[in-house]
Enzyme design. Structure first.
Site: not given
Length: 265
Positions: A49, A134
């Protein structure tokens, strides 16, 4: 090199690069939050992660180069983008700083400049015009990389990827297509260069209809070879002409400009 790290290795592009980049290193370390296919010969698989600093530190340890494809690659709620593309990228650069500063290929995006019209040709120094959260996260990533270069000498290629697909499949991609072969040859050039710095690289093939100027990259010795023009006839014969008012053919970021600000459900 001894060990090359590829993050985002379970993603669509990461799976392609897994096979293509194997000859570049004695060991290919593949990392993703999602499960990976079992490690093959000369491969290491790590589930990681990016928002976990300790996990990222362990992921980077012992690597001589990094191809960073990980994180969120489409428009999502800010909370998701924050974890993968902002906190995660900071963790990656801190880990690189702690482990000898291996050279990085950072998968940035054309969505850093998505609001420019398709009528403009862009060099590497144009102001950012992101077309969504984004794109904003990739602007952050580029600026973070530049700060680490100026402050610590960490070298990074800031690759503003256009459309890295097997073939172009719409009118916009006649300008933005980035073939897998050309991306691989760019990665090879980045790690081969005696000195890299922290340049912007427009991630596109040698498309006749291209909008982006890579003439500043002579020092890399990289020349893309593929050209989306070879697919124009197929696209025009199989795809209805777009409405001239459609974002797909007005803005360099295409339909990303039409996305709302997505909220976490």
């Amino acid at each position: 090199m001894k060990r090359l790290l590829v993050t985002g290795a379970a993603g669509q592009l990461g799976r392609v690069m897994r096979e293509r980049l194997a000859p570049m290193a004695e060991i290919l370390r593949l990392a993703d939050l999602s499960p990976l296919d079992p490690a093959g010969p000369n491969e290491e698989c790590v589930q990681c992660d990016l928002a976990d600093a300790n996990a990222v530190n362990a992921m980077v340890a012992g690597c001589d180069g990094i191809v960073h494809l990980g994180g969120i690659s489409v428009e999502k709620p800010f909370e998701q983008i924050l974890q993968g593309n902002i906190i995660g990228l900071y963790n990656l650069y801190e880990a690189a700083r702690a482990h000898g500063q291996p050279r990085i290929v950072f998968a940035s995006s054309n969505h850093t400049i998505g609001y420019y019209p398709q009528t403009e040709r862009l060099g590497p120094d144009v102001p950012a015009r992101p077309d969504g959260l984004y794109g904003v996260s990739k602007c952050f990533g580029e600026n973070l990389a530049r700060m680490y270069f100026d402050k610590f000498g960490q070298e990074t290629a800031l690759v503003r990827i256009g459309s890295c697909t097997p073939e172009p499949n719409n009118y916009r991609m006649l300008s933005t297509w980035f073939s897998h072969d050309d991306f691989v040859s760019l990665i090879e050039a980045v790690f081969r260069a005696p000195v890299l710095g922290c340049p912007v690289v427009w991630g596109a093939s040698a498309n006749d209809a291209g909008w982006w100027d890579n003439s500043h990259l002579g020092f890399l010795g990289w020349k893309p070879k593929d050209n989306a023009e070879a697919f124009r006839r197929h696209i025009t014969e199989t795809t209805p002409p777009p409405d001239p008012n459609d974002a797909l053919v007005r803005f360099q970021g295409g339909t990303f400009v039409d996305n709302p600000i997505f909220k976490q459900s």
